[in-house]
Design a protein around this motif. Structure first.
Motif, PDB file in Angstrom:
ATOM      1  N   GLY A 108      37.737 113.707  65.881  1.00  0.00           N
ATOM      2  CA  GLY A 108      38.970 113.634  66.801  1.00  0.00           C
ATOM      3  C   GLY A 108      40.296 113.537  66.141  1.00  0.00           C
ATOM      4  N   LEU A 109      41.079 112.632  66.637  1.00  0.00           N
ATOM      5  CA  LEU A 109      42.480 112.421  65.917  1.00  0.00           C
ATOM      6  C   LEU A 109      42.252 111.361  64.937  1.00  0.00           C
ATOM      7  CD1 LEU A 109      44.608 112.542  69.360  1.00  0.00           C
ATOM      8  CD2 LEU A 109      44.276 114.224  67.282  1.00  0.00           C
ATOM      9  N   VAL A 110      41.033 110.566  65.019  1.00  0.00           N
ATOM     10  CA  VAL A 110      40.952 109.448  63.687  1.00  0.00           C
ATOM     11  C   VAL A 110      40.477 109.978  62.610  1.00  0.00           C
ATOM     12  CG1 VAL A 110      40.043 107.112  63.454  1.00  0.00           C
ATOM     13  CG2 VAL A 110      40.489 107.836  65.714  1.00  0.00           C
ATOM     14  N   GLU A 111      41.402 109.825  61.534  1.00  0.00           N
ATOM     15  CA  GLU A 111      40.882 110.228  60.315  1.00  0.00           C
ATOM     16  C   GLU A 111      40.565 108.884  59.427  1.00  0.00           C
ATOM     17  OE1 GLU A 111      42.591 113.053  56.836  1.00  0.00           O
ATOM     18  OE2 GLU A 111      43.983 111.237  57.203  1.00  0.00           O
ATOM     19  N   VAL A 112      39.151 109.364  59.081  1.00  0.00           N
ATOM     20  CA  VAL A 112      38.135 108.305  58.579  1.00  0.00           C
ATOM     21  C   VAL A 112      38.045 108.129  57.206  1.00  0.00           C
ATOM     22  CG1 VAL A 112      35.814 107.406  58.320  1.00  0.00           C
ATOM     23  CG2 VAL A 112      36.708 108.283  60.600  1.00  0.00           C
ATOM     24  N   LEU A 113      38.050 109.468  56.430  1.00  0.00           N
ATOM     25  CA  LEU A 113      38.248 109.635  55.030  1.00  0.00           C
ATOM     26  C   LEU A 113      39.640 110.174  54.820  1.00  0.00           C
ATOM     27  CD1 LEU A 113      34.678 110.784  54.038  1.00  0.00           C
ATOM     28  CD2 LEU A 113      35.672 108.570  53.947  1.00  0.00           C
ATOM     29  N   GLY A 151      33.652  99.920  58.533  1.00  0.00           N
ATOM     30  CA  GLY A 151      34.508 100.814  58.937  1.00  0.00           C
ATOM     31  C   GLY A 151      35.353 101.289  58.214  1.00  0.00           C
ATOM     32  N   SER A 152      35.105 101.166  56.773  1.00  0.00           N
ATOM     33  CA  SER A 152      35.992 101.685  55.675  1.00  0.00           C
ATOM     34  C   SER A 152      35.787 103.077  55.380  1.00  0.00           C
ATOM     35  CB  SER A 152      35.966 100.956  54.478  1.00  0.00           C
ATOM     36  OG  SER A 152      34.900 100.760  53.964  1.00  0.00           O
ATOM     37  N   GLY A 153      34.493 103.693  56.013  1.00  0.00           N
ATOM     38  CA  GLY A 153      34.072 105.089  55.622  1.00  0.00           C
ATOM     39  C   GLY A 153      32.965 105.337  54.888  1.00  0.00           C
ATOM     40  N   MET A 157      36.155 100.815  48.659  1.00  0.00           N
ATOM     41  CA  MET A 157      36.765 101.430  49.689  1.00  0.00           C
ATOM     42  C   MET A 157      37.409 100.758  50.669  1.00  0.00           C
ATOM     43  SD  MET A 157      34.515 104.724  50.323  1.00  0.00           S
ATOM     44  CE  MET A 157      35.539 105.423  51.961  1.00  0.00           C
ATOM     45  N   ASP A 158      38.810 100.972  51.392  1.00  0.00           N
ATOM     46  CA  ASP A 158      39.027 100.391  52.394  1.00  0.00           C
ATOM     47  C   ASP A 158      39.867 101.176  53.334  1.00  0.00           C
ATOM     48  OD1 ASP A 158      39.668  98.364  54.406  1.00  0.00           O
ATOM     49  OD2 ASP A 158      41.035  97.264  53.158  1.00  0.00           O
ATOM     50  N   GLY A 159      39.744 101.323  54.445  1.00  0.00           N
ATOM     51  CA  GLY A 159      40.711 102.185  55.184  1.00  0.00           C
ATOM     52  C   GLY A 159      40.534 103.861  55.022  1.00  0.00           C
ATOM     53  N   GLY A 160      39.325 104.328  54.315  1.00  0.00           N
ATOM     54  CA  GLY A 160      39.171 105.646  54.094  1.00  0.00           C
ATOM     55  C   GLY A 160      39.666 105.977  52.850  1.00  0.00           C
ATOM     56  N   THR A 204      34.708  90.809  38.554  1.00  0.00           N
ATOM     57  CA  THR A 204      35.521  89.581  38.211  1.00  0.00           C
ATOM     58  C   THR A 204      36.889  89.316  38.077  1.00  0.00           C
ATOM     59  OG1 THR A 204      34.965  90.411  36.082  1.00  0.00           O
ATOM     60  CG2 THR A 204      33.497  88.785  36.729  1.00  0.00           C
ATOM     61  N   ASN A 205      37.456  90.931  38.119  1.00  0.00           N
ATOM     62  CA  ASN A 205      38.952  90.783  37.925  1.00  0.00           C
ATOM     63  C   ASN A 205      39.595  91.852  38.793  1.00  0.00           C
ATOM     64  OD1 ASN A 205      41.231  90.113  36.793  1.00  0.00           O
ATOM     65  ND2 ASN A 205      41.390  91.458  35.021  1.00  0.00           N
ATOM     66  N   PRO A 206      39.217  91.575  39.979  1.00  0.00           N
ATOM     67  CA  PRO A 206      39.856  92.514  40.987  1.00  0.00           C
ATOM     68  C   PRO A 206      41.364  92.568  40.930  1.00  0.00           C
ATOM     69  CG  PRO A 206      38.956  90.845  42.229  1.00  0.00           C
ATOM     70  CD  PRO A 206      38.748  90.393  40.919  1.00  0.00           C
ATOM     71  N   GLN A 207      41.880  93.876  40.926  1.00  0.00           N
ATOM     72  CA  GLN A 207      43.474  94.347  40.853  1.00  0.00           C
ATOM     73  C   GLN A 207      44.246  94.060  42.132  1.00  0.00           C
ATOM     74  OE1 GLN A 207      44.749  94.435  37.677  1.00  0.00           O
ATOM     75  NE2 GLN A 207      42.768  93.384  37.373  1.00  0.00           N
ATOM     76  N   HIS A 208      43.407  94.279  43.198  1.00  0.00           N
ATOM     77  CA  HIS A 208      44.114  94.487  44.455  1.00  0.00           C
ATOM     78  C   HIS A 208      43.845  93.291  45.387  1.00  0.00           C
ATOM     79  CE1 HIS A 208      45.796  98.627  43.844  1.00  0.00           C
ATOM     80  NE2 HIS A 208      44.768  98.755  42.999  1.00  0.00           N
ATOM     81  N   GLU A 209      44.907  92.926  46.136  1.00  0.00           N
ATOM     82  CA  GLU A 209      44.520  92.051  47.122  1.00  0.00           C
ATOM     83  C   GLU A 209      43.389  92.396  48.120  1.00  0.00           C
ATOM     84  OE1 GLU A 209      45.590  89.015  47.394  1.00  0.00           O
ATOM     85  OE2 GLU A 209      44.601  88.648  49.004  1.00  0.00           O
ATOM     86  N   ARG A 210      43.420  93.331  48.529  1.00  0.00           N
ATOM     87  CA  ARG A 210      42.485  93.781  49.584  1.00  0.00           C
ATOM     88  C   ARG A 210      40.988  93.602  49.016  1.00  0.00           C
ATOM     89  NH1 ARG A 210      43.744  99.432  52.398  1.00  0.00           N
ATOM     90  NH2 ARG A 210      44.682 100.112  50.509  1.00  0.00           N
ATOM     91  N   THR A 211      40.899  93.979  47.774  1.00  0.00           N
ATOM     92  CA  THR A 211      39.440  93.832  46.926  1.00  0.00           C
ATOM     93  C   THR A 211      39.277  92.287  46.982  1.00  0.00           C
ATOM     94  OG1 THR A 211      40.534  95.705  45.646  1.00  0.00           O
ATOM     95  CG2 THR A 211      38.040  94.851  44.877  1.00  0.00           C
ATOM     96  N   ARG A 212      40.381  91.499  46.582  1.00  0.00           N
ATOM     97  CA  ARG A 212      40.069  89.984  46.615  1.00  0.00           C
ATOM     98  C   ARG A 212      39.688  89.314  47.741  1.00  0.00           C
ATOM     99  NH1 ARG A 212      44.172  90.142  42.237  1.00  0.00           N
ATOM    100  NH2 ARG A 212      45.912  90.461  43.699  1.00  0.00           N
ATOM    101  N   ALA A 213      40.382  89.883  48.789  1.00  0.00           N
ATOM    102  CA  ALA A 213      39.992  89.468  50.228  1.00  0.00           C
ATOM    103  C   ALA A 213      38.487  89.788  50.683  1.00  0.00           C
ATOM    104  CB  ALA A 213      40.885  89.982  51.219  1.00  0.00           C
ATOM    105  N   PHE A 214      38.150  90.867  50.295  1.00  0.00           N
ATOM    106  CA  PHE A 214      36.683  91.518  50.691  1.00  0.00           C
ATOM    107  C   PHE A 214      35.685  90.743  49.702  1.00  0.00           C
ATOM    108  CE2 PHE A 214      33.102  93.907  49.552  1.00  0.00           C
ATOM    109  CZ  PHE A 214      32.707  94.314  50.969  1.00  0.00           C
ATOM    110  N   LEU A 215      36.003  90.673  48.541  1.00  0.00           N
ATOM    111  CA  LEU A 215      35.029  89.797  47.676  1.00  0.00           C
ATOM    112  C   LEU A 215      34.853  88.553  48.091  1.00  0.00           C
ATOM    113  CD1 LEU A 215      35.831  91.537  44.127  1.00  0.00           C
ATOM    114  CD2 LEU A 215      33.667  91.883  45.925  1.00  0.00           C
TER     115      LEU A 215
END
Ligand code: ADP
Ligand code: MG
Length: 262
Positions: free
Chosen positions: A24-29, A49-51, A231-234, A247-258
């Motif tokens: 529909g209107l929601v873009e998942v990827l 939910g990240s796709g 992946m996060d948010g498509g 061991t060395n994630p570069q992004h805050e979102r990756t760190r939070a997930f891990l």
């Protein structure tokens, strides 16, 4: 020659370029770019939910992408390219592409009214037209490979979740796929059953199967994985060798997930 052949080395089995998918209107990827090399264990991780499942489903023709390109083994998924034009494949051609791809889901999806062996030989006999005797012989080899030769005559209800999942893997292998997709294959299992399934996957990797594995099993990703995409948010947030990303994630979102799954 397709664009893919011009621009892609022959060691790439799956390539996504700007893949977009909406419901529909929601873009998942939202524009996925990635490459999976032949013989590689490619781990796809990210929050619910990240796709991730949607992406696998697009590779396996269970969903159609809205934009971008997706290739498996040099062929566009679902399309044929002539010059600058794309033509949708006919159902029969889609079926031919699909049978080269094995998929294992979180839920085991075995046919409940068939034994383990019958589950394994169903597609080779029905889809490929293999003779039943030959399919049975091969089916037994596959059950052997996943450590379940002694359960050939059991129905799914008589097997543990882990055993059912290993039958599901044998069933997918029976079609001799060039690519195996795993969508959280151990998430529905009791913890003590996870190891046996991961062992089968590890063996498969050693045998050279190309695998895309959606998983929260970071130990498996680190040990067996050749590449990892977070992946996060498509979108692909970051990618690299599993040990590097884990061991060395570069992004805050990756760190939070891990920090939640490790
Ligand atoms: P993941 O596997 O990473 O958890 P999914 O690919 O299953 O993520 O889902 C991504 C998003 O797409 C979610 O927000 C989900 O609700 C939505 N979604 C998935 N399948 C459908 C569908 N058939 N119809 C509508 N929305 C869907
Ligand atoms: Mg999913």
């Amino acid at each position: 020659m397709t664009d893919f052949e011009k621009s892609t080395p022959s060691n790439v089995l799956v390539r996504a370029e700007g893949v977009r998918k909406s419901y529909g209107l929601v873009e998942v990827l939202k524009g996925i770019d990635l490459e999976v090399r032949k013989g590689e264990v490619f781990c796809l991780v990210g929050p619910s939910g990240s796709g991730k499942s949607t992406f696998l489903r697009c590779i396996n023709h269970l969903e159609k992408i809205n934009a971008g390109r997706l290739w498996v083994d040099g062929e566009l998924v679902g399309y044929r390219q002539k010059g600058d034009k794309l033509y949708e494949l006919k159902d029969k051609e889609v079926a031919l592409q699909r049978r080269d791809i094995g998929m294992v889901f979180q839920r085991f999806n075995l046919f409940p009214h068939m034994t383990a062996l019958e589950n394994v030989i169903e597609a080779p006999v029905q889809v490929k037209g293999q003779a039943k005797a030959a399919a049975k012989e091969r089916g037994m080899q596959l059950l052997e490979r996943v450590g379940l030769a002694d359960k050939a005559k059991n129905y799914p209800s008589q097997l543990s979740g882990g055993q059912q999942q290993r039958v599901a893997i044998a069933r997918a292998l029976a079609m001799e796929p060039k690519l195996m997709l795993f969508d959280e294959p151990t998430s529905a299992l009791d913890p003590e059953l996870v190891g046996d399934v991961l062992d089968v996957m590890r063996q498969l990797a050693q045998d050279g199967m190309t695998m895309i594995v959606v998983t929260h099993e970071m130990g498996f990703a680190r040990e067996v994985g050749d590449a990892l995409v977070f992946m996060d948010g498509g979108v692909v947030v970051e990618s690299g060798h599993p040990r590097e990303v884990l061991t060395n994630p570069q992004h805050e979102r990756t760190r939070a997930f891990l920090s939640r799954v490790l």
